[in-house]
Enzyme design. Structure first.
Site, short mmCIF file in Angstrom:
data_model
loop_
_atom_site.label_atom_id
_atom_site.label_comp_id
_atom_site.label_asym_id
_atom_site.label_seq_id
_atom_site.Cartn_x
_atom_site.Cartn_y
_atom_site.Cartn_z
N SER A 90 -13.56 -3.73 7.79
CA SER A 90 -13.15 -3.73 6.39
C SER A 90 -12.19 -4.89 6.14
O SER A 90 -11.59 -5.43 7.06
CB SER A 90 -12.48 -2.40 6.03
N ASP A 204 -10.56 -2.84 -0.14
CA ASP A 204 -9.39 -2.80 -1.02
C ASP A 204 -9.32 -4.09 -1.83
O ASP A 204 -9.57 -5.18 -1.30
CB ASP A 204 -8.10 -2.69 -0.20
#
Length: 238
Positions: A90, A204
């Site tokens: 990520s 994010d």
């Protein structure tokens, strides 16, 4: 065996996919591979070997940050004969044209870490992915009809950075994603004669504060995983 990996000789395939989270490694192995065997579990950093469409592939977690991932990458290469490492993880982003859940292929990785300057006699080292691996990943994405972003990552030493102005610099220089490992893995691969690639899913958005949950990061980044696995098969044919 090494101090950090208790797998026997020959337990790993020549290609290893490496997520940061060992539970994500377990999920990938159980979801995408056949004939899966757990081969290492020291410090609960789980590693597995199985087959994907008949091709032997291994999956192993690497932890968080350049020091952790560098230890595992180095030992896999020098002690287990691994030739290619694909980090699947990520990242965050600072760019408004990059969205949460976008997939990024990291051609290169800038960093505020000094590890590559240490290994490169205090000179700047261009931490880049292997071209053939990156090309194979792009081809795999196109074959699946998936849009991917291709470009630079930034590997940060601090997750909770006090230097928020650096985000503006990253955006100015076109950094697609911010994570904590790619530059280290690229440096290790270069030092020990292996090849590496990083594929990230944006979890994010640093500007908008949109984010995915830990469960989503573990379970729903399947596009990235399928691109990585299919890229191995494409790479075998190059």
């Amino acid at each position: 065996m090494t101090p950090h990996i208790n797998a026997p000789e020959g337990a790993f395939a020549d290609v290893v996919l490496m997520p940061g989270d060992p539970l994500r490694a377990k999920y990938i192995a159980e979801t995408f591979l056949q004939d899966v065997v757990e081969v290492t579990n020291v410090r609960n950093m789980l590693g597995f070997t199985g087959t994907y469409k008949g091709r032997k592939i291994s999956i192993m977690g690497h932890g968080m940050g350049i020091p952790s991932c560098s230890i595992y990458a180095k030992e896999l290469i020098t002690e287990y004969g691994v030739k290619k490492i694909i980090r699947v993880g990520s990242c965050g982003t600072v760019r408004m044209d990059v969205k949460v859940r976008d997939v990024i292929i990291g051609l290169g990785a800038c960093t505020d870490s000094k590890v590559n300057r240490i290994r490169f006699k205090d000179n700047d080292f261009a931490a880049i992915a292997d071209f053939d691996m990156a090309q194979a990943a792009v081809q795999a994405a196109k074959a699946k009809g998936k849009v991917v972003r291709v470009g630079n990552l930034f590997s940060a030493d601090l997750f909770y950075t006090p230097d928020v102005e650096m985000f503006d610099v990253m955006e100015k220089y076109g950094i697609l994603g911010v994570e904590m490992e790619a530059a280290g893995i690229y440096g290790v691969a270069a030092e020990y004669g292996a090849k590496a690639l990083t594929i990230c899913t944006v979890s994010d958005h640093i500007r908008t504060h949109e984010q995915t949950t830990a469960e989503e990061r573990q379970l729903t980044f399947n596009d990235m995983i399928e691109i990585a696995l299919d890229s191995v098969l494409i790479g075998d044919a190059l």
